[in-house]
Write an enzyme that holds these catalytic residues in place. Structure first.
Site, short mmCIF file in Angstrom:
data_model
loop_
_atom_site.label_atom_id
_atom_site.label_comp_id
_atom_site.label_asym_id
_atom_site.label_seq_id
_atom_site.Cartn_x
_atom_site.Cartn_y
_atom_site.Cartn_z
N ASN A 101 44.11 37.12 46.13
CA ASN A 101 44.47 36.89 44.73
C ASN A 101 45.83 36.22 44.62
OD1 ASN A 101 46.17 39.05 45.39
ND2 ASN A 101 45.92 40.07 43.41
N ASP A 175 39.31 42.91 35.19
CA ASP A 175 39.31 42.84 36.65
C ASP A 175 37.95 43.16 37.24
OD1 ASP A 175 42.13 42.30 37.07
OD2 ASP A 175 42.49 44.32 36.34
#
Length: 411
Positions: A101, A175
């Site tokens: 990420n 998320d």
């Protein structure tokens, strides 16, 4: 008969923090992949979010970390050092999938961007989640689901009662949506890599995921001459058959009857107004909207629903096949028999004697069965065994562990 997980034999290297990418890694681990989570010497920030979630900070009972990192192995590595990067590349040499990420700019500066790694590891599936994507002016902005998913994506600016304030949001909604999307892309890319021997770059981001999640209404917003611009007053919602109403015992019960005309006579009779079942003012939604009768019908339903408890309405609506659900609190969800029946929860028994219900990802395999639910690794817990698998001797491992610049970690 021994069951085999779908991804047994697949190795995943995860270089990521917080929720979206680790959640994807956890799903792959549940599917049988050997997921190796790399953390910096200070650890994934998710290890330390307990106070903001209203729970004690205890690394040996860390429900959020376990949710996103169960069934993985964990090592500590400072990838900013030459020794650390060398170990990372050795891991990638044996990996099928790489998850990260890191923002685009950070990846490029570190030499961990896809174009660079592709030259060295041509069969590697490289997967990424960012806040705003890999292109455009905002690609390197920090992105969380509070900002990129809820706010920038249009949820907070649209889906609240007009004249009030945006809803209270919680971490993980955006998320986890991203994680599910990333997993689907990763699996497709892995099949492609196995078939043609060529890796792939797979990505998703919080902004796009938010817009896709709301796509029906965002697309409809292009017709300003129809419907209502959000935020709206719920009394003016075109159909009062898709709202929540307060009961006698101060609970809320949500109904959902999208085909208004078909449900009208049954529902209006159920709530104690059979006299209106054939009242042409209300029988067809098109006429209700045309004559602006939604507010009066909303008030009528509200008044009727307030006369009985949530339990009483549940019995009535169930008998009449009305789609509904009582708006439950989190405490009630934890006790929901249906949720337990479908293996939503796992009863984790921690070494300190505490037992807590932990949530499983919503993907089930009948033949493979339920995956184990092994807690997430303590910081650096599997470093020695992973290095040994790479061919490092006990002496070399001890020297690396002693080198604070490479892999010393907090206890």
């Amino acid at each position: 008969m021994t069951s085999h997980k779908a991804l047994e034999g697949v190795t995943v290297v995860e270089l990521a923090t917080f929720i979206a990418v680790p959640a994807a890694g956890r799903i792959l681990a549940d599917m049988g992949a050997n997921v190796i989570k790399i953390e910096s010497p200070s650890g994934d920030n998710l290890r330390y979010t307990a106070p903001t979630e209203g729970r004690p900070l205890d690394q040996h009972e860390n429900t959020s970390f376990d949710l996103e990192n169960a069934n993985k192995r964990g090592i500590v590595l400072n990838t900013k050092t030459e020794a650390g990067k060398k170990i990372l590349f050795e891991l990638l040499e044996k990996a099928d999938i790489f998850l990260t990420n890191w923002r685009p700019g950070a990846r490029e500066r570190a030499g961990l961007d896809y174009e660079t790694l592709k030259q060295r590891f041509p069969k590697l599936v490289y997967a990424s989640v960012t806040g705003y994507g890999d292109e455009g002016p905002d690609k390197d902005l920090p992105g969380f689901d509070y900002t990129a998913f809820f706010a920038r994506g249009g949820i907070l600016g649209s889906l609240y009662q007009k004249g009030t304030v945006p809803m209270n949001v919680i971490p993980g909604l955006g998320d986890h949506q991203c994680a599910l999307g990333l997993v689907s892309g990763v699996l497709a890319a892995y099949i492609r890599a196995k078939n043609i021997g060529q890796g792939e770059y797979v990505s998703t981001n919080l902004l796009h995921t938010s817009i896709y999640t709301q796509a029906i209404m965002i697309q409809a917003a292009q017709y300003p001459d129809y419907g209502q611009p959000y935020p709206i007053d719920r009394r003016n919602t075109t159909s009062p058959f898709i709202l929540a109403y307060k009961t006698k015992d101060d609970r809320f019960i949500q109904v959902c009857m999208p085909v208004y005309d078909a449900y009208y006579p049954t529902f209006i009779s159920c709530i104690g107004r059979p006299d209106l079942a054939e009242d042409t003012r209300y029988t067809r939604l098109q006429e209700v909207a045309k004559n602006n009768r939604s507010p009066e019908l909303y008030d009528l339903i509200w008044q009727q629903v307030e006369q009985k408890t949530a339990s009483e309405w549940a019995d009535i609506f169930t008998k009449n096949d009305i789609p509904f659900s009582i708006a439950q609190t989190w405490e009630e969800v934890l006790e929901d028999k249906q949720a337990w029946a479908i293996n939503t929860f796992y009863n984790m028994k921690y070494k300190n004697g505490s037992e807590k219900a932990l949530v499983r990802p919503p993907i089930d395999f009948l033949e493979s069965g339920l995956p184990e639910y092994r807690r997430g690794p303590l910081l650096g817990e599997d470093t020695p065994s992973v290095l040994a698998e790479l061919g490092y001797s006990a002496e070399e491992i001890a020297n690396l562990e002693a080198n604070k610049d490479v892999m010393t970690w907090k206890e």
